[in-house]
Structures are given as structure tokens and as C-alpha cells.
Design a protein around this motif. Sequence first.
Motif, PDB file in Angstrom:
ATOM      1  N   VAL A 122      72.091  52.113  83.079  1.00 45.64           N
ATOM      2  CA  VAL A 122      72.533  51.032  83.775  1.00 45.64           C
ATOM      3  C   VAL A 122      72.428  49.791  82.618  1.00 45.64           C
ATOM      4  N   ARG A 123      71.751  49.638  81.662  1.00 45.37           N
ATOM      5  CA  ARG A 123      71.702  48.548  80.755  1.00 45.37           C
ATOM      6  C   ARG A 123      72.510  48.934  79.776  1.00 45.37           C
ATOM      7  N   LEU A 124      73.294  50.121  79.677  1.00 45.44           N
ATOM      8  CA  LEU A 124      74.154  50.585  78.694  1.00 45.44           C
ATOM      9  C   LEU A 124      73.560  50.639  77.468  1.00 45.44           C
ATOM     10  N   ASP A 125      72.283  51.031  77.528  1.00 46.89           N
ATOM     11  CA  ASP A 125      71.665  51.001  76.303  1.00 46.89           C
ATOM     12  C   ASP A 125      71.760  52.325  75.605  1.00 46.89           C
ATOM     13  N   ALA A 126      72.789  52.635  74.827  1.00 48.82           N
ATOM     14  CA  ALA A 126      73.243  54.016  74.134  1.00 48.82           C
ATOM     15  C   ALA A 126      72.043  54.584  73.365  1.00 48.82           C
ATOM     16  N   PRO A 127      71.474  53.697  72.334  1.00 47.47           N
ATOM     17  CA  PRO A 127      70.379  54.377  71.633  1.00 47.47           C
ATOM     18  C   PRO A 127      69.095  54.913  72.489  1.00 47.47           C
ATOM     19  N   GLU A 128      68.849  54.242  73.627  1.00 50.37           N
ATOM     20  CA  GLU A 128      67.802  54.695  74.425  1.00 50.37           C
ATOM     21  C   GLU A 128      68.203  55.908  75.393  1.00 50.37           C
ATOM     22  N   VAL A 129      69.325  55.951  75.716  1.00 50.10           N
ATOM     23  CA  VAL A 129      69.705  56.915  76.337  1.00 50.10           C
ATOM     24  C   VAL A 129      69.691  58.331  75.454  1.00 50.10           C
ATOM     25  N   ALA A 130      70.237  58.101  74.445  1.00 45.72           N
ATOM     26  CA  ALA A 130      70.379  59.162  73.425  1.00 45.72           C
ATOM     27  C   ALA A 130      69.072  59.769  73.223  1.00 45.72           C
ATOM     28  N   ARG A 131      67.837  58.883  72.896  1.00 44.87           N
ATOM     29  CA  ARG A 131      66.644  59.249  72.567  1.00 44.87           C
ATOM     30  C   ARG A 131      65.903  59.819  73.764  1.00 44.87           C
ATOM     31  N   ILE A 132      66.141  59.460  75.118  1.00 45.12           N
ATOM     32  CA  ILE A 132      65.608  59.928  76.082  1.00 45.12           C
ATOM     33  C   ILE A 132      65.943  61.477  76.327  1.00 45.12           C
ATOM     34  N   LEU A 133      67.226  61.473  76.214  1.00 48.79           N
ATOM     35  CA  LEU A 133      67.864  63.036  76.167  1.00 48.79           C
ATOM     36  C   LEU A 133      67.386  63.936  75.261  1.00 48.79           C
ATOM     37  N   ARG A 134      67.296  63.297  74.175  1.00 49.89           N
ATOM     38  CA  ARG A 134      66.787  64.364  72.886  1.00 49.89           C
ATOM     39  C   ARG A 134      65.278  64.732  73.203  1.00 49.89           C
ATOM     40  N   GLU A 135      64.661  63.628  73.319  1.00 49.40           N
ATOM     41  CA  GLU A 135      63.101  64.131  73.742  1.00 49.40           C
ATOM     42  C   GLU A 135      62.935  65.109  75.011  1.00 49.40           C
TER      43      GLU A 135
END
Length: 320
Positions: A122-135
Motif C-alpha cells: 500500500v505504501r508502494l515501498d518496493a524495497p520492503e516488498v522485495a525483502r519480505i518476499l525474499r525472506e
Amino acid sequence: MSPTTVRSWERRYGIGPAHREAGHHRRWRRQDIAVLETMCRLTARGVPPGEAARAALAERNVPAPEDGLRPALPVLPALAAPPAPQAGSRGGERTGPGPGGSRALHVGTVRPECRGLARAAVRLDAPEVARILREALEALGVVDAWTDVMMPALRAAGRKWAADGEQYVEVEHLLSWHVSTALRGVAVGAFTARPARPVLLTATPLELHTLPLDATAAALTERAVPFRMLGAAVPSRALLDAVHRIGPGAVMIWSQDRHTADRELVRRVGDSVWGPRGSRGGAVVVAAGPGWARSRPPAGAVRPFTLADAVDLIEQAVTD
């Protein structure tokens, strides 16, 4: 972050300036901002705010208020700085959320990683989205990460999109792209496949959705099952030609909607045989996705209902 959230966290959990002077504006020092950043990072991962506040304040060696009560040194209303106007407002009239926004995806009772993923999307926080998915993929594996983290967030974004028209398209697009990227990263990673006939992964000729195919490819990679990805909107002739050229052990045909389901194509793939006379073989056809009728699978095909079921069926078909 919106000013409202900052003020709420300061009032409830003591996340704010460590030193205050009566009659003056709050002055945030670097260590105060570091605590706030830690709080944001933890809540984005799905940690409850009270628990996140205790962890963030522990880094500054400041005791957190118990049970979300006011901090030990409250700011008196008469001496507090007046509320700053919200971004996107005129004279106190709200016209829209500011950066970060307060909109939320309602994902229900899910893992903390899924809540964090929805908030970051929702925040369009792409780095955080990528990190959560990777982990999530590293910790849970593909099947559980898809089932418990990715799918609930994707469904919530889809529901918002359907309910609010174009408002949440950007959230769904960003989330889908990162989910696909994370899954493909697993699927194309270096791995040694078992000696088995490969699996063909394809969508029907009119089907453009491929995220479930990406998830299947990644899950097969974890199990060292070889596959060939054909992707979206594969014409019938091209698919049948690929079947005869490769001689797969299984063919998974995805349909997202009943309008894209092609039962005749399933029948033709199921009837296909190859190899020299006397040792001809065929493929197990897996009709996957909600596009196929719920009553019974197309003739000559099996129909799984979950990613785990599909991967089990495919693995059994190509390794027996």
C-alpha cells in the motif's frame, strides 16, 4: 508517515523526542528518528505496534509504556504544538492521504509476514516488498510462502481494486510484479534437476495470468523437477507442437476464468502420444485454476485445488 500516526505512536508508546521543553516545539534528534525508523520497519514486517515499540525503545534504552498507556513524561495539551495539517488537505479539510497514506488492505487472520507485505504494498515501498518476499521464500519455502503470504495479499489487493475501481491498480501491479520476480528468481536459480521427463507449464490460448505458473515453476525447482515454461496465451497449435517435440511427463494448463478454459485443448493434449512404435507414451494433463468447472475435471485430466496438490501430482507423474 502521516502526522496523525506519529502523534498516535508518541501518545500511546512513547515513540517521540526523548527530551522535551515546555512551551517549545518537539525537536527530533538523530537517535529519536532512528527509533521511529525501527518502529516503522518492524510494523511493516507485521509486528504488532506495542511489541515493535518495546523493541525500538530498547535500542535507545528507554522503557516502553505498559499496555500502550501514555509515556512517563506526557505532553500537556495546552503546551503541545498544534497538529500539523495533513498532507493533501486545505485548512483542515481532508482531500486525500499523504505520503505513506492510511489506506489498508484487509487480509484477515494471516501470518505477520503477510500483514507486513500488504502494508508495504500500500505504501508502494518496493524495497520492503522485495525483502519480505525474499525472506518468506527462504524461511517457509515456495508452497507455504505462496499459500500463507503471497496469495492473501494478492487477493486483498484484487478485492480493493474491484471495489474501488482504479484506485488500487498501482498497489496490485507493484505487488504482482515483485511476487513474479521473487518466484522467478527461485525458478531460474542454479539447480540440478533429477533425471525425469520435463513438465510443460502453460496457460490456455486466451489466458494472460501467469503468477500461478511462476509459483509452480519455483516449487518444482525446490523439488529438482525439470520444467519448461511456455507462459501466457499459448496457441493450441504451438502447445501441441511443444508436447510432441519435448515428450513431457506432465502438462499443466492454467485457466483463471471460465471464459479462457479450453476443454477441447485439454482433450487433444491428453490424446497426444509420441515415441517409436511399441513404446509410445503420453503426458498426465493437469487442468489447474478456477477457470475449469468445479464439478469435474475435463476428460483425461486431473484437477488440483492447491499449489501443494499440483506439485505433488506433477512430481508423481514425472518420477514414477
